[in-house]
Design a protein around this motif. Structure first.
Motif, PDB file in Angstrom:
ATOM      1  N   ARG A 169     -63.026  -0.302 -74.095  1.00 24.76           N
ATOM      2  CA  ARG A 169     -61.557  -0.019 -73.619  1.00 24.76           C
ATOM      3  C   ARG A 169     -61.260   1.614 -73.822  1.00 24.76           C
ATOM      4  O   ARG A 169     -60.498   2.412 -73.154  1.00 24.76           O
ATOM      5  N   VAL A 170     -61.593   2.018 -75.164  1.00 24.28           N
ATOM      6  CA  VAL A 170     -61.091   3.394 -75.512  1.00 24.28           C
ATOM      7  C   VAL A 170     -61.910   4.347 -74.511  1.00 24.28           C
ATOM      8  O   VAL A 170     -61.169   5.427 -74.006  1.00 24.28           O
ATOM      9  N   TYR A 171     -63.144   4.075 -74.195  1.00 20.07           N
ATOM     10  CA  TYR A 171     -63.697   5.161 -73.401  1.00 20.07           C
ATOM     11  C   TYR A 171     -63.158   5.161 -71.957  1.00 20.07           C
ATOM     12  O   TYR A 171     -62.958   6.268 -71.205  1.00 20.07           O
ATOM     13  N   ASN A 172     -62.825   3.984 -71.468  1.00 23.05           N
ATOM     14  CA  ASN A 172     -62.156   3.960 -70.235  1.00 23.05           C
ATOM     15  C   ASN A 172     -61.218   4.743 -70.115  1.00 23.05           C
ATOM     16  O   ASN A 172     -60.594   5.246 -69.112  1.00 23.05           O
ATOM     17  N   ALA A 173     -60.297   4.476 -71.169  1.00 19.91           N
ATOM     18  CA  ALA A 173     -58.654   5.285 -71.366  1.00 19.91           C
ATOM     19  C   ALA A 173     -59.185   6.767 -71.367  1.00 19.91           C
ATOM     20  O   ALA A 173     -58.415   7.637 -70.630  1.00 19.91           O
ATOM     21  N   ARG A 174     -60.260   7.163 -71.993  1.00 24.69           N
ATOM     22  CA  ARG A 174     -60.444   8.467 -72.268  1.00 24.69           C
ATOM     23  C   ARG A 174     -61.027   9.289 -70.888  1.00 24.69           C
ATOM     24  O   ARG A 174     -60.694  10.434 -70.798  1.00 24.69           O
ATOM     25  N   ARG A 175     -61.650   8.560 -70.320  1.00 24.84           N
ATOM     26  CA  ARG A 175     -62.393   9.019 -69.124  1.00 24.84           C
ATOM     27  C   ARG A 175     -61.888   8.563 -67.829  1.00 24.84           C
ATOM     28  O   ARG A 175     -62.826   7.999 -66.763  1.00 24.84           O
ATOM     29  N   ARG A 176     -60.681   8.374 -67.508  1.00 25.22           N
ATOM     30  CA  ARG A 176     -60.024   7.693 -66.636  1.00 25.22           C
ATOM     31  C   ARG A 176     -60.492   8.355 -65.037  1.00 25.22           C
ATOM     32  O   ARG A 176     -60.375   7.973 -64.083  1.00 25.22           O
ATOM     33  N   ASP A 177     -60.972   9.795 -65.405  1.00 28.83           N
ATOM     34  CA  ASP A 177     -61.104  10.697 -64.009  1.00 28.83           C
ATOM     35  C   ASP A 177     -62.823  10.162 -63.511  1.00 28.83           C
ATOM     36  O   ASP A 177     -62.934  10.600 -62.259  1.00 28.83           O
ATOM     37  N   ARG A 178     -63.512   9.412 -64.317  1.00 31.18           N
ATOM     38  CA  ARG A 178     -64.683   9.045 -63.951  1.00 31.18           C
ATOM     39  C   ARG A 178     -64.928   7.664 -63.348  1.00 31.18           C
ATOM     40  O   ARG A 178     -64.991   6.818 -64.006  1.00 31.18           O
ATOM     41  N   THR A 179     -65.099   7.839 -61.980  1.00 27.93           N
ATOM     42  CA  THR A 179     -64.979   6.465 -61.345  1.00 27.93           C
ATOM     43  C   THR A 179     -66.384   6.285 -60.419  1.00 27.93           C
ATOM     44  O   THR A 179     -66.427   5.253 -59.838  1.00 27.93           O
ATOM     45  N   GLU A 205     -76.598   4.493 -57.832  1.00 22.22           N
ATOM     46  CA  GLU A 205     -75.522   4.913 -57.564  1.00 22.22           C
ATOM     47  C   GLU A 205     -74.618   4.030 -57.892  1.00 22.22           C
ATOM     48  O   GLU A 205     -74.763   2.763 -57.736  1.00 22.22           O
ATOM     49  N   LEU A 206     -73.290   4.251 -58.025  1.00 25.18           N
ATOM     50  CA  LEU A 206     -72.027   3.510 -57.957  1.00 25.18           C
ATOM     51  C   LEU A 206     -70.983   4.440 -57.381  1.00 25.18           C
ATOM     52  O   LEU A 206     -70.701   5.648 -57.679  1.00 25.18           O
ATOM     53  N   ASP A 207     -70.549   3.802 -56.195  1.00 26.20           N
ATOM     54  CA  ASP A 207     -69.483   4.361 -55.570  1.00 26.20           C
ATOM     55  C   ASP A 207     -68.183   4.326 -56.225  1.00 26.20           C
ATOM     56  O   ASP A 207     -67.468   5.357 -56.245  1.00 26.20           O
ATOM     57  N   ARG A 208     -67.726   3.312 -56.838  1.00 25.90           N
ATOM     58  CA  ARG A 208     -66.542   3.079 -57.424  1.00 25.90           C
ATOM     59  C   ARG A 208     -66.526   1.932 -58.555  1.00 25.90           C
ATOM     60  O   ARG A 208     -66.986   0.931 -58.306  1.00 25.90           O
ATOM     61  N   GLY A 209     -66.040   2.460 -59.814  1.00 26.51           N
ATOM     62  CA  GLY A 209     -66.176   1.429 -60.877  1.00 26.51           C
ATOM     63  C   GLY A 209     -65.235   2.120 -61.995  1.00 26.51           C
ATOM     64  O   GLY A 209     -64.722   3.044 -61.818  1.00 26.51           O
ATOM     65  N   SER A 210     -65.361   1.438 -62.843  1.00 23.65           N
ATOM     66  CA  SER A 210     -64.923   1.829 -64.214  1.00 23.65           C
ATOM     67  C   SER A 210     -65.616   3.012 -64.819  1.00 23.65           C
ATOM     68  O   SER A 210     -66.623   3.139 -64.650  1.00 23.65           O
ATOM     69  N   PRO A 211     -65.134   4.001 -65.844  1.00 20.42           N
ATOM     70  CA  PRO A 211     -65.935   4.879 -66.597  1.00 20.42           C
ATOM     71  C   PRO A 211     -67.162   4.396 -67.087  1.00 20.42           C
ATOM     72  O   PRO A 211     -68.082   4.966 -66.947  1.00 20.42           O
ATOM     73  N   ALA A 212     -66.955   3.001 -67.844  1.00 23.31           N
ATOM     74  CA  ALA A 212     -67.973   2.461 -68.626  1.00 23.31           C
ATOM     75  C   ALA A 212     -69.079   1.979 -67.497  1.00 23.31           C
ATOM     76  O   ALA A 212     -70.232   2.137 -67.727  1.00 23.31           O
ATOM     77  N   ASP A 213     -68.591   1.465 -66.114  1.00 26.77           N
ATOM     78  CA  ASP A 213     -69.568   1.174 -65.343  1.00 26.77           C
ATOM     79  C   ASP A 213     -70.483   2.362 -64.751  1.00 26.77           C
ATOM     80  O   ASP A 213     -71.722   2.470 -64.606  1.00 26.77           O
ATOM     81  N   ALA A 214     -69.771   3.559 -64.819  1.00 30.55           N
ATOM     82  CA  ALA A 214     -70.493   4.858 -64.187  1.00 30.55           C
ATOM     83  C   ALA A 214     -71.351   5.154 -65.368  1.00 30.55           C
ATOM     84  O   ALA A 214     -72.415   5.646 -65.374  1.00 30.55           O
ATOM     85  N   TRP A 215     -70.919   5.390 -66.704  1.00 28.93           N
ATOM     86  CA  TRP A 215     -71.630   5.535 -67.744  1.00 28.93           C
ATOM     87  C   TRP A 215     -73.144   4.800 -68.115  1.00 28.93           C
ATOM     88  O   TRP A 215     -74.125   5.529 -68.185  1.00 28.93           O
ATOM     89  N   MET A 216     -72.974   3.417 -67.900  1.00 28.94           N
ATOM     90  CA  MET A 216     -74.238   2.428 -67.837  1.00 28.94           C
ATOM     91  C   MET A 216     -75.009   2.858 -66.661  1.00 28.94           C
ATOM     92  O   MET A 216     -76.296   3.059 -67.029  1.00 28.94           O
ATOM     93  N   ALA A 217     -74.461   3.174 -65.468  1.00 24.77           N
ATOM     94  CA  ALA A 217     -75.587   3.599 -64.588  1.00 24.77           C
ATOM     95  C   ALA A 217     -76.244   4.806 -64.843  1.00 24.77           C
ATOM     96  O   ALA A 217     -77.546   5.057 -64.284  1.00 24.77           O
TER      97      ALA A 217
END
Length: 848
Positions: free
Chosen positions: A315-325, A333-345
């Motif tokens: 939750r904290v990471y998603n709030a910190r990196r709202r710009d990363r989707t 590849e990930l077209d659109r998701g949460s910042p944490a989804d993008a980080w895991m990918a």
């Protein structure tokens, strides 16, 4: 210094007239040394030194003997003389490094071992010593030979996995076991280092018809050697490896922190390298190390990175990196998701890229996920803020929700990720999924209506929904199972809770869950776990396992997390020598006599699992019921009247009372002020776990009114769904004692052996507020900061009353004023055996 030694080494020593005799003594010294006859070796080397003082080989021998006698300073002097006489002798430099290391001269030791390796590049012991110091710079590995064709031993295919064989690609359903390796008495980072231990385990695992093992972190080289040895010798019964990449959470939930992220990626590279048998890993606190040269990549099924990520961190990471989707990598590849989804990918892509670029190889990859972060919506699991709003709306008091995550706020969704054409091996979803947690598995109506071939099953309903979401992609249930603990941490409606199962029930449930995982359409399941591990904790018991670093030294049978193993680990030197309810009466009679009265004899004993109490004599149990008071700390404090016992009070204040009414009604009770948990309240209403512990708990009271509480603990808090529907809290009386033979149920607490004239009891340490039996620590009081204060007890005292079954009067009394002070320990005695679940899994997996 080194230049001086080199110069000295160039000097030619004067001939020794007794060289031949000295040589014979030196040879005899080395022969004795290699036979572990160190004293005899010392005698021969000393004789050689007297014949030819300063002889090179003799100085080396004396140096190693002095090291064995824990005299590193004298050893260093001998090795200095040896390198002075011949600076080209790698053995002398190696010994000098050992002596310097034991003198605390780290840098000088490293210099000596580097010199050893320059003189003898294949000197493995010197290399290992440098790695143990945390030094891997300057150590050589052969160059990687990348194959011309891509090396892809396994891949995903639709909803499952495939492996490559001589006949081409074939489907592969994962029948796996999670391999934790912490033996009793050891921290999780204290790994076995011998090939034989791992070889024995792997043979047993394969014998259960498993086809895969999963490890969470890097194990010692011995494990990979044993795995390769097994697979090379048994190609038709090979065990495929699912390898994890472990990490702790990043500080301040900053997953992009450069230092933390670099460390995590460094661990990824180490895992990939060691799987290919091409790694030199230096020692780090809590990690295995060594030379990894066993290439097991041909049976490495895939990688699963990370851990059960805590939702508050995501939750904290998603709030910190709202710009990363989004994320666009070479393989994922990930077209659109949460910042944490993008980080895991991104991290999965990094590992795939490293293996491809370095070894021209690929295999499937996933990150660890669990129901707390699943992408499904659960109507009975409001967020903390939603729950407080619902409580206000319906007139219920607020609840700070202690010891629980926000289980339906954040999510990680593997289906948002897709592979690029460069990805040859594929991507899968990996979940740790148990039937008892979170509560939405038990409470959501959609899951409650589900049924498998086994019958009504909320767990199957959840798995089916999870698989529907992941349609077209392999879903691996990478952890599942139930523990065979006496203690219960969480109840589940279908009887598959977190603990409270005897070993036969555990076997039945594990087999059922295994079948349901497959029936739900998963690509496989990895049962948790191979070993019972004593170092583990669960939320109900952790606050009373103090000091926490000593929990590995004793077996808390109340702690569910310690009991998942197919291989059980038990206190006591052997099963035959350990008292067991309904077992050999001679073992019970061998316990120490603590008190002997006109008609009763009390015996007591202890091991890392239990306190043992045995009563013999008259009156017999059929004509009397027994009450046994237990004073655990200070005879001048506690309850001086036993429950239901009239007449004079005892001489010892008791914190606990064993009330043995009959074989269907027996329990351990606690003085109310010494009860660490809140007892049951009328209706078990919405305060649930708002105050989990009894804030008044302590040993400081003195009373004589005979009041005792049950050992009730709330396991499932009161809940309210998003619809406003409420669910009552639930709990268990931990003190309820089960009568029976341990051979019939491993949860048997006591037994009346009428033939032998014995009443036999074994009492879990955790029930008696013993926080560490290995050091005799007991709970003293609850602190305002939410922790428990402990102290060392001098031992236990017992007060025994036999009551007539007809009129209730005392017919026999045994006041055991003598204190039972069991021996403390730093190394536990333990034994092991396979549980019934092993045979159950062998039957299920063998039938597929």
């Amino acid at each position: 210094m080194l230049m001086l030694l080199v110069a000295l080494g160039s000097q030619v020593p004067a001939p020794c007239p007794h060289a031949a005799a000295a040589g014979r003594e030196t040879a005899a010294g080395w022969q004795a040394y290699r036979s572990e006859a160190i004293a005899q070796a010392a005698t021969h080397f000393a004789a050689a030194d007297s014949l030819c003082p300063g002889d090179h080989a003799t100085q080396i021998g004396l140096g190693f003997v002095l090291l064995r006698h824990s005299q590193p300073r004298g050893a260093a002097e001998r090795f200095v003389r040896a390198v002075a006489s011949d600076a080209s002798d790698a053995e002398a430099w190696y010994g000098l490094g050992l002596a310097r290391s034991r003198l605390g001269q780290r840098a000088a030791a490293a210099d000596a071992w580097r010199r050893t390796l320059r003189l003898a590049p294949g000197y493995e012991d010197a290399e290992l010593q440098l790695l143990a110091l945390g030094i891997d710079s300057g150590l050589a590995l052969p160059a990687v030979v990348r194959p011309v064709d891509p090396d892809v031993p396994a891949r995903t295919a639709g909803d499952g996995f495939e492996i490559y064989t001589n006949a081409g690609w074939r489907p592969f359903y994962v029948k796996g076991i999670n391999l934790g390796v912490a033996l009793p008495g050891h921290f999780p980072s204290e790994f076995p280092t011998d090939d034989s231990t791992y070889g024995r385990w792997l043979e047993l695992i394969a014998g259960a018809h498993a086809n895969a093992v999963r490890v969470y972190t890097i194990l010692p080289p011995a494990f990979y050697r044993a795995l390769k040895t097994w697979n090379d010798a048994h190609p038709d019964r090979a065990l495929w490896l699912l390898h994890g990449v472990w990490t702790e959470l990043p500080p301040r939930a900053d997953y992009d922190a450069p230092g933390w992220k670099a460390d995590f990626r460094g661990e990824m590279r180490r895992v990939v390298d060691l799987v290919h048998g091409h790694a030199l890993i230096a020692a780090r606190p809590g990690h295995a190390f060594g030379r990894y040269e066993s290439d097991v990549s041909n049976h490495a099924l895939g990688f699963i990175i990370g851990r059960e990520w805590e939702p508050f961190s995501i939750r904290v990471y998603n709030a910190r990196r709202r710009d990363r989707t989004a994320f666009a990598g070479r393989f994922l590849e990930l077209d659109r998701g949460s910042p944490a989804d993008a980080w895991m990918a991104e991290q999965c892509d990094y590992l795939v890229a490293y293996e491809w670029d370095t070894y021209h190889a690929q295999r499937p990859i996933a990150y660890t996920n669990w129901p707390t972060l699943d992408p499904l919506v659960h109507p009975t699991e409001p967020t903390l803020e939603e729950e407080q709003g619902l409580r206000r709306r319906y007139g219920f008091p607020p609840n700070p929700r202690l010891k629980e995550y926000d289980n339906d706020r954040e999510s990680l969704d593997a289906m948002l990720v897709h592979t690029t054409p460069a990805d040859l091996a594929g991507y899968f979803a990996s979940y740790h999924a148990y039937p008892y947690y979170p509560d939405f598995i038990d409470l959501d109506s959609a899951y409650g209506a589900a049924a498998s071939a086994e019958g009504r099953s909320r767990y199957f309903g959840y798995l089916h929904a999870l698989k529907q979401h992941h349609a077209g992609r392999p879903l691996l249930i990478a952890e599942y199972g139930v523990p065979s603990s006496r203690g219960v941490s969480h109840l589940e409606t279908d009887g598959m809770g977190h603990g409270g199962h005897d070993e036969r029930a555990m076997a039945d449930i594990d087999a059922r869950l295994t079948r349901e995982v497959r029936a739900a359409g998963a690509a496989g399941g990895v049962l948790f776990a191979w070993l019972d591990e004593w170092f583990k904790h669960t939320w109900v018991t952790i606050d009373l396992e103090v000091p926490p670093e000593r929990s590995r030294l004793w077996h808390n049978v109340e702690d569910a997390e310690q009991h998942y193993g197919l291989m059980g680990e038990y206190g006591g030197v052997s099963a035959d020598a350990t008292p067991a309810p309904g077992g050999d009466p001679a073992v019970w009679r061998a316990l120490s006599v603590l008190a002997r009265g006109d008609s009763l004899v009390l015996r007591a004993g202890a091991d890392p699992s239990y306190l043992y109490v045995a009563l013999a004599g008259r009156p017999e149990f059929d004509s009397a019921r027994y009450v046994i008071g237990i004073d655990t700390y200070r005879r001048d404090r506690g309850q001086f009247r036993l429950p239901g016992v009239a007449g004079p009070t005892g001489d010892v204040g008791c914190e606990f009372a064993l009330v043995l009414n009959d074989t269907s009604d027996a329990q351990l009770m606690v003085a109310p002020w010494y009860n660490p948990f809140l007892g049951p309240r009328s209706g078990m209403g919405p305060t649930g776990l708002d105050r989990f512990h009894n804030e008044a708990a302590g040993v400081d009271k003195v009373r004589s009114d005979g009041a005792f509480d049950s050992l009730f603990v709330t396991t499932n808090r009161w809940r309210i769904a998003r619809s406003g529907r409420t669910y009552p809290a639930r709990g268990v009386n931990r003190g309820r004692l089960r009568h029976g033979r341990s051979s019939e149920s491993t949860l048997a607490d006591w037994y009346v052996d009428r033939t032998a004239g014995l009443v036999e009891l074994r009492i879990a340490w955790g029930l008696l507020n013993v926080t560490d039996p290995s050091s005799r620590h007991v709970m003293v009081r609850y602190r305002r900061n939410g922790t428990f204060e402990t102290a060392v007890t001098d031992g236990f005292r017992f007060d025994v009353a036999a009551l007539d079954r007809s009129h209730g009067g005392v017919v026999a009394r045994l006041d055991a004023g003598q204190t039972y002070a069991w021996p403390t320990w730093e190394v536990p005695t333990w034994h092991e055996r396979l549980k019934p679940a092993y045979d159950a899994m062998r039957e299920v997996w063998g039938s597929w």
